[in-house]
Design a protein around this motif. Structure first.
Motif, PDB file in Angstrom:
ATOM      1  N   GLU A   1      30.648  39.867   9.105  1.00  0.00           N
ATOM      2  CA  GLU A   1      31.297  38.905   8.029  1.00  0.00           C
ATOM      3  C   GLU A   1      30.674  38.122   7.204  1.00  0.00           C
ATOM      4  OE1 GLU A   1      34.613  38.412   8.643  1.00  0.00           O
ATOM      5  OE2 GLU A   1      34.505  40.105  10.279  1.00  0.00           O
TER       6      GLU A   1
ATOM      7  N   ASN B   1      29.659  45.269  17.865  1.00  0.00           N
ATOM      8  CA  ASN B   1      30.642  45.889  16.850  1.00  0.00           C
ATOM      9  C   ASN B   1      30.198  47.136  16.709  1.00  0.00           C
ATOM     10  OD1 ASN B   1      32.905  46.329  15.172  1.00  0.00           O
ATOM     11  ND2 ASN B   1      31.950  45.326  13.476  1.00  0.00           N
TER      12      ASN B   1
ATOM     13  N   ALA C   1      31.561  31.651   9.799  1.00  0.00           N
ATOM     14  CA  ALA C   1      30.622  32.926  10.427  1.00  0.00           C
ATOM     15  C   ALA C   1      29.232  32.202  10.207  1.00  0.00           C
ATOM     16  CB  ALA C   1      30.763  34.270   9.797  1.00  0.00           C
TER      17      ALA C   1
ATOM     18  N   ASP D   1      31.580  28.132   5.335  1.00  0.00           N
ATOM     19  CA  ASP D   1      31.712  29.160   5.890  1.00  0.00           C
ATOM     20  C   ASP D   1      31.629  29.342   7.481  1.00  0.00           C
ATOM     21  OD1 ASP D   1      30.607  32.005   6.926  1.00  0.00           O
ATOM     22  OD2 ASP D   1      31.329  32.506   4.878  1.00  0.00           O
TER      23      ASP D   1
ATOM     24  N   ASP E   1      28.810  38.040  14.247  1.00  0.00           N
ATOM     25  CA  ASP E   1      29.395  37.546  12.862  1.00  0.00           C
ATOM     26  C   ASP E   1      28.521  38.410  11.736  1.00  0.00           C
ATOM     27  OD1 ASP E   1      31.057  35.374  13.291  1.00  0.00           O
ATOM     28  OD2 ASP E   1      29.151  34.435  14.270  1.00  0.00           O
TER      29      ASP E   1
ATOM     30  N   TRP F   1      31.366  36.648  19.685  1.00  0.00           N
ATOM     31  CA  TRP F   1      32.475  37.377  19.684  1.00  0.00           C
ATOM     32  C   TRP F   1      32.428  38.644  20.391  1.00  0.00           C
ATOM     33  CZ3 TRP F   1      36.655  35.228  17.096  1.00  0.00           C
ATOM     34  CH2 TRP F   1      36.114  34.084  16.251  1.00  0.00           C
TER      35      TRP F   1
ATOM     36  N   ARG G   1      37.582  42.264  15.938  1.00  0.00           N
ATOM     37  CA  ARG G   1      36.854  40.858  16.383  1.00  0.00           C
ATOM     38  C   ARG G   1      38.036  40.436  17.078  1.00  0.00           C
ATOM     39  NH1 ARG G   1      33.223  36.780  13.087  1.00  0.00           N
ATOM     40  NH2 ARG G   1      35.254  36.179  12.422  1.00  0.00           N
TER      41      ARG G   1
END
Length: 152
Positions: free
Chosen positions: A70, A135, A95, A93, A67, A121, A148
């Protein structure tokens, strides 16, 4: 104590519990929401500035869940404030909720449904389809972009 995200001020969230937030939230607010922030600050709302080591811990947890990209600096610091104050985080929110869940920080939602489960994720390459736990800017195999992906 409840730590308020900007959505709490925008949606006129109210509680009889003690409240806190961070100064960066004020920068996200306009019009009536900004006036609500100022009024609550004037009536005793606690402004908390989290320690750098706590902020780093939140960033690590957000990286682990996938996350981090994000979340804004404000989001990360709000989670850190709730963590340090052993408080309930008030946010819509997703995330932020996901990272808070990983850190066992209680969350209360305002105008939306909360998350149903904490997720770590995955990231999938748009070119070769390989999946990665972290990521990256580009796929280390083929150079394509990563997106994602829900691990379920």
């Amino acid at each position: 104590m409840y730590v308020l995200d900007s959505s709490a001020f925008i949606n006129e969230y109210h509680t009889d519990e003690q409240i806190a937030t961070i100064p960066l939230v004020r920068d996200e607010l306009e019009d009536e929401a900004a006036y609500r922030f100022d009024a609550l600050e004037g009536s005793g709302m606690h402004l908390h500035i989290p320690e750098d080591n706590t902020v780093e811990r939140i960033e690590r947890a957000a990286s682990e869940t996938g996350d981090l990209a994000e979340l804004s600096e404000t989001d990360i610091r709000l989670i850190a404030a709730a963590f340090e104050l052993d408080s309930r985080l008030v946010t819509d929110d997703y995330a932020m909720q996901n990272v808070a869940e990983k850190l066992d920080v209680a969350v209360e939602v305002i105008a939306r449904e909360g998350i149903s489960e904490q997720r770590d994720w995955l990231f999938q390459c748009a070119g070769c389809g390989r999946e990665f736990d972290e990521n990256r800017d580009r796929c280390p195999i083929c150079g394509s972009s990563l997106s994602r992906k829900n691990p379920a």
